[in-house]
Design a protein around this motif. Sequence first.
Motif, mmCIF file in Angstrom:
data_model
loop_
_atom_site.group_PDB
_atom_site.id
_atom_site.type_symbol
_atom_site.label_atom_id
_atom_site.label_comp_id
_atom_site.label_asym_id
_atom_site.label_seq_id
_atom_site.Cartn_x
_atom_site.Cartn_y
_atom_site.Cartn_z
ATOM 1 N N ARG A 1 2.263 0.384 10.803
ATOM 2 C CA ARG A 1 1.777 0.836 9.494
ATOM 3 C C ARG A 1 2.891 0.716 8.471
ATOM 4 N NH1 ARG A 1 -2.565 2.675 7.562
ATOM 5 N NH2 ARG A 1 -3.436 3.106 9.613
ATOM 6 N N ARG B 1 0.834 -1.203 0.000
ATOM 7 C CA ARG B 1 0.000 0.000 0.000
ATOM 8 C C ARG B 1 0.863 1.245 0.000
ATOM 9 N NH1 ARG B 1 -5.182 -1.387 3.939
ATOM 10 N NH2 ARG B 1 -5.702 -3.313 2.836
ATOM 11 N N GLU C 1 0.959 3.969 1.403
ATOM 12 C CA GLU C 1 0.525 4.746 2.566
ATOM 13 C C GLU C 1 1.287 6.068 2.558
ATOM 14 O OE1 GLU C 1 -1.788 3.780 4.652
ATOM 15 O OE2 GLU C 1 -1.823 1.577 4.693
HETATM 16 MG MG MG Z 1 -5.842 1.803 5.483
#
Ligand code: MG
Length: 410
Positions: free
Chosen positions: A150, A139, A141
């Motif tokens: 994360r 991802r 991010e």
């Molecule tokens: Mg998310």
Amino acid sequence: MKMSQMAFKPLKNPPANADTINHKLLVQAGYVRQLMAGVYTYTPLGLKVLNKIRNTIRKEMNKVGGQEVLMPSLHPKQNWVTTGSWDSVDVLFHLESRTGKEYALGQSHEEVVTPLSKDIIKSYKDLPLALYQINWKFRDELRAKSGILRGREFEMKDMYSFHETQEDFDRFYQEVKDAYIRAYRDVGLTAKVTEASGGNFTDKISYEFMVLTDAGEDDIFYCPSCEFCVNSEISKVKEGENCPKCGDEKLKAGRGSEVGNVFDLGQKYVKDFKLTYTNANGENKYPIMGCYGWGTTRTMGVIVEKTSDEKGIIWPVAIAPYQVVIVSLKGMEEQAERLYNDLKDHNVEVLWDDRDDSPGSKFAAADLLGIPARLVLSERNGDTIEWKNRTDDATELLDYDKVLMRLSQL
Ligand code: MG
Ligand code: ATP
């Protein structure tokens, strides 16, 4: 494992760029190494922990009837265009080949599992169906931070289910919710459960599983007594009000990290991919679909956030990489070798700090690593062995046989 031979040994100092406890301790103890922001290597030690987390959730998914698959991470663009997500999902990584073909890196797998299931779901007799995998996600991010909480590359257990009726879906949904609660408990966490709206693709109810921690990114109101919790932004209830679920306690404000969620996807994806089945009356119908995510790597980080102290990590016994660490002081090498071999023969997961190092730095390493039990062999103690639990200050002197017996019963 002998620590002298361990590929990644505990470091004297924490990494300079660590902004969270899990980042600091996991790197310093030698469980992970950062390649770049949001991307980590799991060392042999870290992989042992991750494997235990994987197996805990795997066991629960098998119990509810999930069948494990492993889907690709490289996806054709078309599948993402079909669902409208190629342009609308901001975290989707887009790739272009040297011949100009376009691909996506899997940030979730509805776009793969739905056409895959279309191949095998033909009639109502093929339902319900639940497929799951434990696999890496990619991802884009904006801010990859907080250690492994994360990542831009992180691991998830993702399950997808297909049902004939809403009732059957609701039944399964509850079973998975209960399985999640058990799996969190088995890895040493208590999860609160929010009810939230299901994101951008459905207005159906979903559950988010939250673990209270200051390193989390969600502001929540939670009940100290039962599992109730809500995201404070969208909440009708407020801090200090009675819990709407159990009524026993007043809601408190806190921060949580989302370690999993379950969504009712309705018929969004099955309609996009025209996945239909024939019901008992011979009519073509769309099934109802659900998805169930569980962040395996985030779970590992959250456990460190929750259970560490100023000396280091404190692994719950169930996911500790080793159950016991032997610390042998000078002159006790032979005795330690015998104990080490005996424990291995009894299938105890044992680490032996056989390095030529000071007692102080060996004790510090044992604490930093977070192994549940520490055994010290020193000349001072003669034939007895000093046992100390990572969570206690007190030590006990035990006979050799007593140590063997206790550990083989774990
Ligand atoms: Mg998310
Ligand atoms: P978040 O709100 O934290 O971004 P999400 O709603 O995007 O999560 P899902 O796409 O449903 O989450 O993913 C399922 C689970 O995967 C989450 O509950 C979380 O535990 C984990 N997860 C999601 N994004 C990340 C990430 N970037 N790094 C590590 N784990 C993640």
